[in-house]
Design an enzyme around this catalytic site. Structure first.
Site, PDB file in Angstrom:
ATOM      1  N   GLN A  89       0.852  -1.197   0.000  1.00  0.00           N
ATOM      2  CA  GLN A  89       0.000   0.000   0.000  1.00  0.00           C
ATOM      3  C   GLN A  89       0.884   1.243   0.000  1.00  0.00           C
ATOM      4  O   GLN A  89       0.391   2.355  -0.105  1.00  0.00           O
ATOM      5  CB  GLN A  89      -0.890   0.020   1.243  1.00  0.00           C
ATOM      6  CG  GLN A  89      -1.862  -1.140   1.311  1.00  0.00           C
ATOM      7  CD  GLN A  89      -2.478  -1.251   2.702  1.00  0.00           C
ATOM      8  OE1 GLN A  89      -3.463  -0.596   3.014  1.00  0.00           O
ATOM      9  NE2 GLN A  89      -1.891  -2.073   3.547  1.00  0.00           N
ATOM     10  N   ASN A  90       2.181   1.030   0.143  1.00  0.00           N
ATOM     11  CA  ASN A  90       3.085   2.181   0.267  1.00  0.00           C
ATOM     12  C   ASN A  90       3.402   2.792  -1.090  1.00  0.00           C
ATOM     13  O   ASN A  90       3.538   2.085  -2.082  1.00  0.00           O
ATOM     14  CB  ASN A  90       4.387   1.753   0.955  1.00  0.00           C
ATOM     15  CG  ASN A  90       4.122   1.228   2.353  1.00  0.00           C
ATOM     16  OD1 ASN A  90       3.054   1.472   2.907  1.00  0.00           O
ATOM     17  ND2 ASN A  90       5.085   0.515   2.923  1.00  0.00           N
ATOM     18  N   VAL A  91       3.581   4.104  -1.076  1.00  0.00           N
ATOM     19  CA  VAL A  91       3.905   4.795  -2.322  1.00  0.00           C
ATOM     20  C   VAL A  91       5.418   5.067  -2.403  1.00  0.00           C
ATOM     21  O   VAL A  91       5.891   5.648  -3.365  1.00  0.00           O
ATOM     22  CB  VAL A  91       3.072   6.092  -2.480  1.00  0.00           C
ATOM     23  CG1 VAL A  91       1.588   5.734  -2.590  1.00  0.00           C
ATOM     24  CG2 VAL A  91       3.298   7.072  -1.336  1.00  0.00           C
ATOM     25  N   ASP A  92       6.148   4.635  -1.389  1.00  0.00           N
ATOM     26  CA  ASP A  92       7.614   4.772  -1.443  1.00  0.00           C
ATOM     27  C   ASP A  92       8.197   3.681  -2.339  1.00  0.00           C
ATOM     28  O   ASP A  92       7.476   2.803  -2.815  1.00  0.00           O
ATOM     29  CB  ASP A  92       8.229   4.740  -0.022  1.00  0.00           C
ATOM     30  CG  ASP A  92       8.055   3.391   0.676  1.00  0.00           C
ATOM     31  OD1 ASP A  92       8.380   2.349   0.075  1.00  0.00           O
ATOM     32  OD2 ASP A  92       7.619   3.366   1.857  1.00  0.00           O
ATOM     33  N   HIS A 107      -1.530   1.536  -4.141  1.00  0.00           N
ATOM     34  CA  HIS A 107      -1.930   2.942  -3.994  1.00  0.00           C
ATOM     35  C   HIS A 107      -1.050   3.909  -4.778  1.00  0.00           C
ATOM     36  O   HIS A 107      -1.037   5.092  -4.484  1.00  0.00           O
ATOM     37  CB  HIS A 107      -1.952   3.321  -2.499  1.00  0.00           C
ATOM     38  CG  HIS A 107      -3.022   2.609  -1.724  1.00  0.00           C
ATOM     39  ND1 HIS A 107      -3.041   2.518  -0.352  1.00  0.00           N
ATOM     40  CD2 HIS A 107      -4.129   1.949  -2.151  1.00  0.00           C
ATOM     41  CE1 HIS A 107      -4.110   1.834   0.039  1.00  0.00           C
ATOM     42  NE2 HIS A 107      -4.766   1.470  -1.033  1.00  0.00           N
ATOM     43  N   GLY A 172       2.789  -4.523   8.940  1.00  0.00           N
ATOM     44  CA  GLY A 172       2.768  -3.072   9.164  1.00  0.00           C
ATOM     45  C   GLY A 172       1.617  -2.321   8.533  1.00  0.00           C
ATOM     46  O   GLY A 172       1.815  -1.241   7.993  1.00  0.00           O
ATOM     47  N   THR A 173       0.433  -2.894   8.617  1.00  0.00           N
ATOM     48  CA  THR A 173      -0.740  -2.131   8.158  1.00  0.00           C
ATOM     49  C   THR A 173      -1.849  -2.235   9.186  1.00  0.00           C
ATOM     50  O   THR A 173      -2.071  -3.306   9.758  1.00  0.00           O
ATOM     51  CB  THR A 173      -1.234  -2.598   6.772  1.00  0.00           C
ATOM     52  OG1 THR A 173      -2.517  -1.983   6.511  1.00  0.00           O
ATOM     53  CG2 THR A 173      -1.365  -4.096   6.633  1.00  0.00           C
TER      54      THR A 173
HETATM   55  P1  OAD Z   1      -1.440   3.009   8.996  1.00  0.00           P
HETATM   56  O1  OAD Z   1      -0.730   4.232   9.460  1.00  0.00           O
HETATM   57  O2  OAD Z   1      -2.920   3.009   9.052  1.00  0.00           O
HETATM   58  O3  OAD Z   1      -0.947   1.760   9.848  1.00  0.00           O
HETATM   59  C1  OAD Z   1       0.416   1.548  10.096  1.00  0.00           C
HETATM   60  C2  OAD Z   1       0.574   0.263  10.877  1.00  0.00           C
HETATM   61  O4  OAD Z   1       1.962   0.062  11.036  1.00  0.00           O
HETATM   62  C3  OAD Z   1      -0.061   0.276  12.259  1.00  0.00           C
HETATM   63  O5  OAD Z   1      -0.792  -0.913  12.460  1.00  0.00           O
HETATM   64  C4  OAD Z   1       1.146   0.328  13.196  1.00  0.00           C
HETATM   65  O6  OAD Z   1       0.922  -0.371  14.422  1.00  0.00           O
HETATM   66  C5  OAD Z   1       2.198  -0.371  12.359  1.00  0.00           C
HETATM   67  N1  OAD Z   1       3.597  -0.043  12.703  1.00  0.00           N
HETATM   68  C6  OAD Z   1       4.123   1.063  13.257  1.00  0.00           C
HETATM   69  N2  OAD Z   1       5.460   0.957  13.376  1.00  0.00           N
HETATM   70  C7  OAD Z   1       5.796  -0.250  12.867  1.00  0.00           C
HETATM   71  C8  OAD Z   1       7.015  -0.967  12.689  1.00  0.00           C
HETATM   72  N3  OAD Z   1       8.205  -0.452  13.056  1.00  0.00           N
HETATM   73  N4  OAD Z   1       6.978  -2.199  12.129  1.00  0.00           N
HETATM   74  C9  OAD Z   1       5.797  -2.759  11.746  1.00  0.00           C
HETATM   75  N5  OAD Z   1       4.612  -2.124  11.890  1.00  0.00           N
HETATM   76  C10 OAD Z   1       4.602  -0.908  12.448  1.00  0.00           C
HETATM   77  O7  OAD Z   1      -0.883   2.692   7.525  1.00  0.00           O
HETATM   78  P2  OAD Z   1      -1.489   1.747   6.404  1.00  0.00           P
HETATM   79  O8  OAD Z   1      -2.245   0.625   6.997  1.00  0.00           O
HETATM   80  O9  OAD Z   1      -0.401   1.453   5.454  1.00  0.00           O
HETATM   81  O10 OAD Z   1      -3.421   5.512   1.596  1.00  0.00           O
HETATM   82  O11 OAD Z   1      -2.499   2.734   5.702  1.00  0.00           O
HETATM   83  C11 OAD Z   1      -3.213   2.335   4.570  1.00  0.00           C
HETATM   84  C12 OAD Z   1      -3.451   3.511   3.656  1.00  0.00           C
HETATM   85  O12 OAD Z   1      -4.028   4.587   4.384  1.00  0.00           O
HETATM   86  C13 OAD Z   1      -2.190   4.103   3.074  1.00  0.00           C
HETATM   87  O13 OAD Z   1      -1.755   3.421   1.922  1.00  0.00           O
HETATM   88  C14 OAD Z   1      -2.589   5.504   2.764  1.00  0.00           C
HETATM   89  C15 OAD Z   1      -3.358   5.819   4.028  1.00  0.00           C
HETATM   90  O14 OAD Z   1      -4.307   6.808   3.960  1.00  0.00           O
HETATM   91  C16 OAD Z   1      -3.531   6.631   0.855  1.00  0.00           C
HETATM   92  O15 OAD Z   1      -3.007   7.677   1.164  1.00  0.00           O
HETATM   93  C17 OAD Z   1      -4.384   6.466  -0.363  1.00  0.00           C
END
Ligand code: OAD
Length: 229
Positions: A89-92, A107, A172-173
């Protein structure tokens, strides 16, 4: 010689957190500082495209300053043990820079731009800014990002990949954003599912092995667990 198992991985912002890229929904996450609908939605773009361009220009400039971490690297290294498919889901571009080969960006990608007049006209921009007035074929360029309120064009392909998984891992989502979060439901019956996250995730399936660790620790642990499966 045995064939390598298909390891399908769904990654989110958490896998890049230890590289120094902020997640969205954690404490201190990007959506605390910015209004998601202002900077990452199609309505936000229509209302104030300059603000949206600046938001993604900042993200792109920052991407130039960070490096893949141990989790990205381990997923690339195990390509000799598994047939690895990364759905991110990452854009990096940290999976690419670590050496992963099969990557599907659900994404979009920061290092690409596309024409507002023709969605299939996508160009590589590297780490350069997109400015208001930058055009291709006469149309304003926009970030090649899937915004809230838009279709997720790669979703069907992602579903197909998950359906062929022999091992499925979610790293990590927060599983807050659909349709990406729904991918979990497409893992074939009996396919082992793992989840790596240092925080508690609201998970609706019971057959998930949770590795409650940061990605840099949790991903090597995951590989240890599945190596002999
Ligand atoms: P979130 O910010 O919603 O979730 C990040 C997850 O990473 C959380 O569950 C954290 O607990 C976890 N986390 C934090 N630090 C970590 C680490 N060191 N190792 C592993 N996990 C860790 O991000 P996404 O689920 O990626 O879309 O968000 C989904 C989408 O929402 C993104 O692609 C973006 C955003 O809005 C768009 O912008 C279209």
């Amino acid at each position: 010689m045995t064939t390598r198992k298909r390891l399908v991985v769904l990654t989110g912002a958490g896998i890049s957190a230890e590289s120094g890229i902020r997640t969205f929904r954690d404490m201190g996450g990007l959506w605390e500082e910015y209004d998601v609908m202002e900077v990452a939605s199609i309505d936000g773009w229509k209302k104030n495209p300059q603000l949206v361009l600046e938001f993604y220009n900042q993200r792109r400039r920052q991407l130039l300053t960070v490096e893949p971490n141990a989790a990205h690297k381990v997923l690339a290294e195990v390509q000799n043990l598994f047939n690895v498919f990364v759905i991110t889901q990452n854009v990096d571009n940290l999976h690419e820079r670590a050496g992963s080969k099969n990557i599907l960006h659900l994404h979009g990608e920061l290092t690409k731009a596309r024409s507002t007049g023709n969605p299939s006209r996508i160009i590589d921009i590297g780490y350069n800014d997109i400015k208001w007035g930058d055009t291709v074929d006469g149309y304003q360029l926009r970030p090649h990002i899937v915004w809230f309120g838009e279709e997720v064009p790669m979703m069907n392909e992602a579903v197909k990949l998950v359906q062929t998984a022999e091992i499925f891992a979610v790293i990590g989502t927060s599983l807050n954003v659909y349709p990406a979060a729904g991918l979990l439901d497409h893992a074939p019956k009996g396919c082992p599912i793992y989840l790596v996250d240092p925080n508690d995730i609201n998970i609706w399936r019971r057959d998930v092995t949770v590795i409650k660790e940061k990605a840099s620790v949790g991903v090597p642990k995951l590989i240890e667990m599945i190596k002999n499966e």
